[in-house]
Each structure stands twice: as structure tokens, then as C-alpha cells.
Scaffold this motif. Structure first.
Motif, PDB file in Angstrom:
ATOM      1  N   TYR A  61     -62.491  38.732 -20.519  1.00  0.00           N
ATOM      2  CA  TYR A  61     -61.122  38.548 -20.104  1.00  0.00           C
ATOM      3  C   TYR A  61     -60.595  39.201 -19.066  1.00  0.00           C
ATOM      4  CZ  TYR A  61     -56.416  39.362 -21.091  1.00  0.00           C
ATOM      5  OH  TYR A  61     -55.038  39.299 -21.002  1.00  0.00           O
ATOM      6  N   ASP A  62     -60.420  38.700 -17.903  1.00  0.00           N
ATOM      7  CA  ASP A  62     -60.346  39.182 -16.784  1.00  0.00           C
ATOM      8  C   ASP A  62     -58.803  39.917 -16.808  1.00  0.00           C
ATOM      9  OD1 ASP A  62     -58.384  37.539 -16.990  1.00  0.00           O
ATOM     10  OD2 ASP A  62     -59.021  36.368 -14.423  1.00  0.00           O
ATOM     11  N   GLY A  63     -57.898  40.006 -18.182  1.00  0.00           N
ATOM     12  CA  GLY A  63     -57.132  41.169 -17.100  1.00  0.00           C
ATOM     13  C   GLY A  63     -55.504  39.297 -17.410  1.00  0.00           C
ATOM     14  N   ILE A  64     -55.587  38.558 -17.773  1.00  0.00           N
ATOM     15  CA  ILE A  64     -54.736  37.502 -17.422  1.00  0.00           C
ATOM     16  C   ILE A  64     -55.412  36.266 -18.412  1.00  0.00           C
ATOM     17  CG2 ILE A  64     -53.674  35.820 -15.659  1.00  0.00           C
ATOM     18  CD1 ILE A  64     -54.235  37.645 -13.761  1.00  0.00           C
ATOM     19  N   ARG A  65     -56.694  35.950 -18.389  1.00  0.00           N
ATOM     20  CA  ARG A  65     -57.524  34.322 -19.150  1.00  0.00           C
ATOM     21  C   ARG A  65     -58.230  34.482 -19.223  1.00  0.00           C
ATOM     22  NH1 ARG A  65     -60.720  31.109 -14.883  1.00  0.00           N
ATOM     23  NH2 ARG A  65     -60.779  32.456 -14.020  1.00  0.00           N
ATOM     24  N   ALA A  66     -58.904  34.616 -20.692  1.00  0.00           N
ATOM     25  CA  ALA A  66     -59.978  34.302 -21.275  1.00  0.00           C
ATOM     26  C   ALA A  66     -61.122  33.327 -21.591  1.00  0.00           C
ATOM     27  CB  ALA A  66     -59.528  34.280 -22.666  1.00  0.00           C
ATOM     28  N   GLU A  67     -62.175  33.753 -21.383  1.00  0.00           N
ATOM     29  CA  GLU A  67     -63.089  32.590 -21.578  1.00  0.00           C
ATOM     30  C   GLU A  67     -64.192  32.550 -22.268  1.00  0.00           C
ATOM     31  OE1 GLU A  67     -64.614  28.654 -20.518  1.00  0.00           O
ATOM     32  OE2 GLU A  67     -62.807  29.374 -19.274  1.00  0.00           O
ATOM     33  N   PHE A  68     -64.034  31.646 -23.104  1.00  0.00           N
ATOM     34  CA  PHE A  68     -65.151  31.339 -24.412  1.00  0.00           C
ATOM     35  C   PHE A  68     -66.385  31.247 -24.003  1.00  0.00           C
ATOM     36  CE2 PHE A  68     -62.015  33.205 -26.746  1.00  0.00           C
ATOM     37  CZ  PHE A  68     -61.821  33.971 -27.267  1.00  0.00           C
ATOM     38  N   PHE A  69     -67.699  31.514 -23.914  1.00  0.00           N
ATOM     39  CA  PHE A  69     -68.858  31.551 -23.531  1.00  0.00           C
ATOM     40  C   PHE A  69     -70.134  31.200 -24.149  1.00  0.00           C
ATOM     41  CE2 PHE A  69     -68.243  34.618 -20.802  1.00  0.00           C
ATOM     42  CZ  PHE A  69     -69.565  35.269 -20.734  1.00  0.00           C
ATOM     43  N   ASP A  70     -70.954  30.262 -24.381  1.00  0.00           N
ATOM     44  CA  ASP A  70     -72.214  30.078 -24.726  1.00  0.00           C
ATOM     45  C   ASP A  70     -73.579  31.133 -24.280  1.00  0.00           C
ATOM     46  OD1 ASP A  70     -72.079  29.577 -27.450  1.00  0.00           O
ATOM     47  OD2 ASP A  70     -72.164  27.250 -26.759  1.00  0.00           O
ATOM     48  N   TYR A  71     -74.737  32.131 -24.823  1.00  0.00           N
ATOM     49  CA  TYR A  71     -75.172  32.213 -23.599  1.00  0.00           C
ATOM     50  C   TYR A  71     -76.784  32.675 -24.799  1.00  0.00           C
ATOM     51  CZ  TYR A  71     -74.716  36.936 -25.900  1.00  0.00           C
ATOM     52  OH  TYR A  71     -74.731  38.134 -27.161  1.00  0.00           O
ATOM     53  N   GLU A  72     -77.586  32.595 -24.442  1.00  0.00           N
ATOM     54  CA  GLU A  72     -78.909  33.034 -25.118  1.00  0.00           C
ATOM     55  C   GLU A  72     -79.354  34.958 -24.801  1.00  0.00           C
ATOM     56  OE1 GLU A  72     -83.349  31.275 -26.243  1.00  0.00           O
ATOM     57  OE2 GLU A  72     -82.451  30.554 -24.454  1.00  0.00           O
ATOM     58  N   MET A  73     -79.131  35.451 -25.602  1.00  0.00           N
ATOM     59  CA  MET A  73     -80.120  36.747 -25.586  1.00  0.00           C
ATOM     60  C   MET A  73     -81.057  36.812 -25.769  1.00  0.00           C
ATOM     61  SD  MET A  73     -78.763  39.979 -25.745  1.00  0.00           S
ATOM     62  CE  MET A  73     -77.063  40.371 -26.189  1.00  0.00           C
ATOM     63  N   GLN A  74     -81.662  38.279 -25.322  1.00  0.00           N
ATOM     64  CA  GLN A  74     -83.693  38.160 -24.809  1.00  0.00           C
ATOM     65  C   GLN A  74     -83.078  39.183 -25.218  1.00  0.00           C
ATOM     66  OE1 GLN A  74     -84.758  38.069 -21.278  1.00  0.00           O
ATOM     67  NE2 GLN A  74     -83.626  36.433 -20.721  1.00  0.00           N
ATOM     68  N   GLU A  75     -84.792  39.367 -26.119  1.00  0.00           N
ATOM     69  CA  GLU A  75     -84.846  40.606 -27.296  1.00  0.00           C
ATOM     70  C   GLU A  75     -84.927  41.626 -26.284  1.00  0.00           C
ATOM     71  OE1 GLU A  75     -88.452  39.619 -29.168  1.00  0.00           O
ATOM     72  OE2 GLU A  75     -88.101  37.831 -30.236  1.00  0.00           O
ATOM     73  N   ASN A  76     -85.058  42.917 -26.554  1.00  0.00           N
ATOM     74  CA  ASN A  76     -85.398  44.517 -25.939  1.00  0.00           C
ATOM     75  C   ASN A  76     -84.340  44.639 -24.711  1.00  0.00           C
ATOM     76  OD1 ASN A  76     -86.951  44.842 -27.656  1.00  0.00           O
ATOM     77  ND2 ASN A  76     -88.916  43.776 -26.738  1.00  0.00           N
ATOM     78  N   PHE A  77     -83.431  43.392 -24.761  1.00  0.00           N
ATOM     79  CA  PHE A  77     -82.621  44.278 -23.173  1.00  0.00           C
ATOM     80  C   PHE A  77     -81.339  45.090 -24.127  1.00  0.00           C
ATOM     81  CE2 PHE A  77     -81.706  40.231 -21.014  1.00  0.00           C
ATOM     82  CZ  PHE A  77     -82.225  40.245 -20.473  1.00  0.00           C
ATOM     83  N   LYS A  78     -81.207  45.865 -22.921  1.00  0.00           N
ATOM     84  CA  LYS A  78     -80.653  47.203 -22.810  1.00  0.00           C
ATOM     85  C   LYS A  78     -79.177  46.337 -22.931  1.00  0.00           C
ATOM     86  CE  LYS A  78     -84.064  50.738 -21.231  1.00  0.00           C
ATOM     87  NZ  LYS A  78     -84.262  51.137 -19.559  1.00  0.00           N
ATOM     88  N   ILE A  79     -77.869  46.913 -23.054  1.00  0.00           N
ATOM     89  CA  ILE A  79     -77.265  47.496 -22.809  1.00  0.00           C
ATOM     90  C   ILE A  79     -76.513  46.479 -21.328  1.00  0.00           C
ATOM     91  CG2 ILE A  79     -75.926  49.484 -22.553  1.00  0.00           C
ATOM     92  CD1 ILE A  79     -73.507  48.582 -25.112  1.00  0.00           C
ATOM     93  N   GLU A  80     -76.915  47.351 -20.484  1.00  0.00           N
ATOM     94  CA  GLU A  80     -76.591  47.333 -19.112  1.00  0.00           C
ATOM     95  C   GLU A  80     -77.153  45.837 -18.667  1.00  0.00           C
ATOM     96  OE1 GLU A  80     -77.983  49.616 -19.821  1.00  0.00           O
ATOM     97  OE2 GLU A  80     -76.541  51.316 -19.372  1.00  0.00           O
ATOM     98  N   ASP A  81     -78.372  45.733 -19.441  1.00  0.00           N
ATOM     99  CA  ASP A  81     -79.197  44.257 -18.728  1.00  0.00           C
ATOM    100  C   ASP A  81     -77.618  42.839 -19.285  1.00  0.00           C
ATOM    101  OD1 ASP A  81     -80.936  45.390 -17.622  1.00  0.00           O
ATOM    102  OD2 ASP A  81     -82.589  45.097 -19.705  1.00  0.00           O
ATOM    103  N   ASN A  82     -77.459  43.436 -20.416  1.00  0.00           N
ATOM    104  CA  ASN A  82     -76.510  42.316 -21.872  1.00  0.00           C
ATOM    105  C   ASN A  82     -75.358  42.173 -20.771  1.00  0.00           C
ATOM    106  OD1 ASN A  82     -78.502  42.088 -23.526  1.00  0.00           O
ATOM    107  ND2 ASN A  82     -77.374  43.823 -24.896  1.00  0.00           N
ATOM    108  N   TYR A  83     -75.018  43.207 -19.741  1.00  0.00           N
ATOM    109  CA  TYR A  83     -73.489  43.325 -19.289  1.00  0.00           C
ATOM    110  C   TYR A  83     -73.598  42.333 -18.271  1.00  0.00           C
ATOM    111  CZ  TYR A  83     -70.515  44.066 -15.873  1.00  0.00           C
ATOM    112  OH  TYR A  83     -68.743  44.298 -15.052  1.00  0.00           O
ATOM    113  N   VAL A  84     -74.885  42.326 -17.380  1.00  0.00           N
ATOM    114  CA  VAL A  84     -75.125  41.460 -16.221  1.00  0.00           C
ATOM    115  C   VAL A  84     -75.437  40.327 -16.412  1.00  0.00           C
ATOM    116  CG1 VAL A  84     -77.232  41.510 -14.330  1.00  0.00           C
ATOM    117  CG2 VAL A  84     -76.550  43.860 -14.972  1.00  0.00           C
TER     118      VAL A  84
END
Length: 221
Positions: free
Chosen positions: A177-200
Motif C-alpha cells: 500500500y503506497d498511501g493511495i492504492r494497494a496491490e496484492f501479489f504472490d511471491y515465493e518465500m525462501q527459507e532462512n530469510f531475515k525480515i530485511e531480506d523479505n522486505y527487499v
């Protein structure tokens, strides 16, 4: 008789449109990817115009609030949510909205599922934790039910004009959400990711989605 649909909310409303007259004879409504008994089955293709007619009818005859309750039940991790929604609607159309308090098998199931989903939504509304990342807020969770939309809708109103990402790590789904509109999307979470990696990673996926996105009307709002 079993109806088979694509698993979308619009798809379920399409099934209700086509099966309404014979709902008493419908044994179940299942997603096309699920296994189902070798019985009489009807493949039901999603038709947005038919789904919208059902949506508008629900709002007109009952209320917008009840329509939202139906969508909330659809968000449940339950193999019986579809048949509970369909049979409940038919009973209410025939007998009147007061019948929602009856001990009818399917209506009782509808209320039970609704309560469970509502309680989980309330829990995450109160306790979802956000990290601040370079001007954005970022949160991840793994709910039992598919409640990402409901949680997003709450925080969109709470964090006015604030950019954030919420990720459902159990379903590999996220919303930006960019403050105006939202976008829902799919992704593939990799194992052992830190929260910073998830964000990027989610930020990169979001940009890819935006680059190729097609404008679609939000059906459930």
C-alpha cells in the motif's frame, strides 16, 4: 450433485447464481484443484456479470454488512465454507433474514466459521507488529485463515497516507500500500530469510507486478 469452481470469490457467487433453484440437491461445492467423488458434477466457469448480480442482490435484500460477513466466511480455511455460504443464502432468501439465528445445520456452520475468522482477524488487528524500513512499515504473519485482505483494510484506515507491506508467509501472498492504492501479489518465500531480506524481495516483486499490472476493479469492496 457437485459444483466445481475455480476457487475465487467471484467463482463461488457464479455457482450460487446458476445453482440457486436446485441448491437443495447440491451436495457440495469444491475447487477445481481438489479431489472430489465420482458423482454428478457441474463445472461452473466464473462469470463476473453473474457474480455481480448476486453481490448486488445480497446487499439489496440483506445488507452490505452481511455481504462482508459472507466474504469473511469465504476467507476461512474450511472445506465446507462454500456449501455453508450457498445453503445459508438460499434459506435466508426463502425464509427471511431472521432465519440467520436458526439452528439449521448449514446456517449454524456459517455462524461458527464466521466467529472463528472474526476472532482471528481481531487478534491480528490488535497484535500485528510492524518494522519501519526506509519510510515503509513492514509486517509479516502466518494466519490460519486467508485474512490478508481484512487485515490490510484495517491498517489502511489506521495508517492514513502511510506506505506499508503486509506479508502472509504461510500462503506466499503480500499486499503493498503506497498511501493511495494497494496491490496484492504472490511471491515465493525462501527459507532462512531475515525480515530485511523479505522486505527487499517483496519490494522487488511489487515493482515487477506494477510494471505489468492490468487495472482491475476490486470486487469485494
Amino acid at each position: 450433485m457437485i459444483y466445481v469452481y475455480d476457487g475465487s470469490f467471484q467463482g463461488l457467487l457464479t455457482v450460487i447464481f446458476h445453482s440457486y433453484k436446485v441448491l437443495e440437491e447440491v451436495e457440495d461445492i469444491v475447487k477445481s484443484r481438489e479431489r472430489y467423488p465420482n458423482k454428478d458434477k457441474i463445472e461452473c466457469k466464473t462469470e463476473i456479470d453473474k457474480a455481480r448480480r448476486v453481490k448486488n442482490s445480497i446487499i439489496k435484500n440483506f445488507s452490505y454488512s452481511f455481504y462482508r460477513n459472507i466474504f469473511m466466511v469465504f476467507s476461512a480455511n474450511s472445506g465446507k465454507k462454500e456449501i455453508a455460504i450457498a445453503k445459508t443464502l438460499k434459506k435466508l432468501y426463502v425464509k427471511g433474514f431472521y432465519y440467520i439465528e436458526s439452528d439449521d445445520e448449514y446456517i449454524a456452520l456459517f455462524r461458527k466459521i464466521l466467529k472463528k475468522v472474526s476472532e482471528e482477524i481481531k487478534t491480528y488487528k490488535d497484535h500485528l507488529y510492524f518494522d519501519k524500513k526506509e519510510g515503509f512499515l513492514f509486517a509479516k504473519f502466518s494466519p490460519e485463515n486467508n485474512i490478508l485482505y481484512h487485515i490490510f483494510n484495517h491498517f489502511k484506515k489506521k495508517f492514513t497516507n502511510t506506505k506499508f507491506i503486509i506479508a502472509d508467509t504461510g500462503r506466499n501472498q503480500a499486499v503493498f500500500y503506497d498511501g493511495i492504492r494497494a496491490e496484492f501479489f504472490d511471491y515465493e518465500m525462501q527459507e532462512n530469510f531475515k525480515i530485511e531480506d523479505n522486505y527487499v524481495t517483496l519490494w522487488q516483486i511489487f515493482n515487477d507486478v506494477i510494471a505489468s499490472r492490468e487495472e482491475k476493479e476490486s470486487f469485494w469492496t
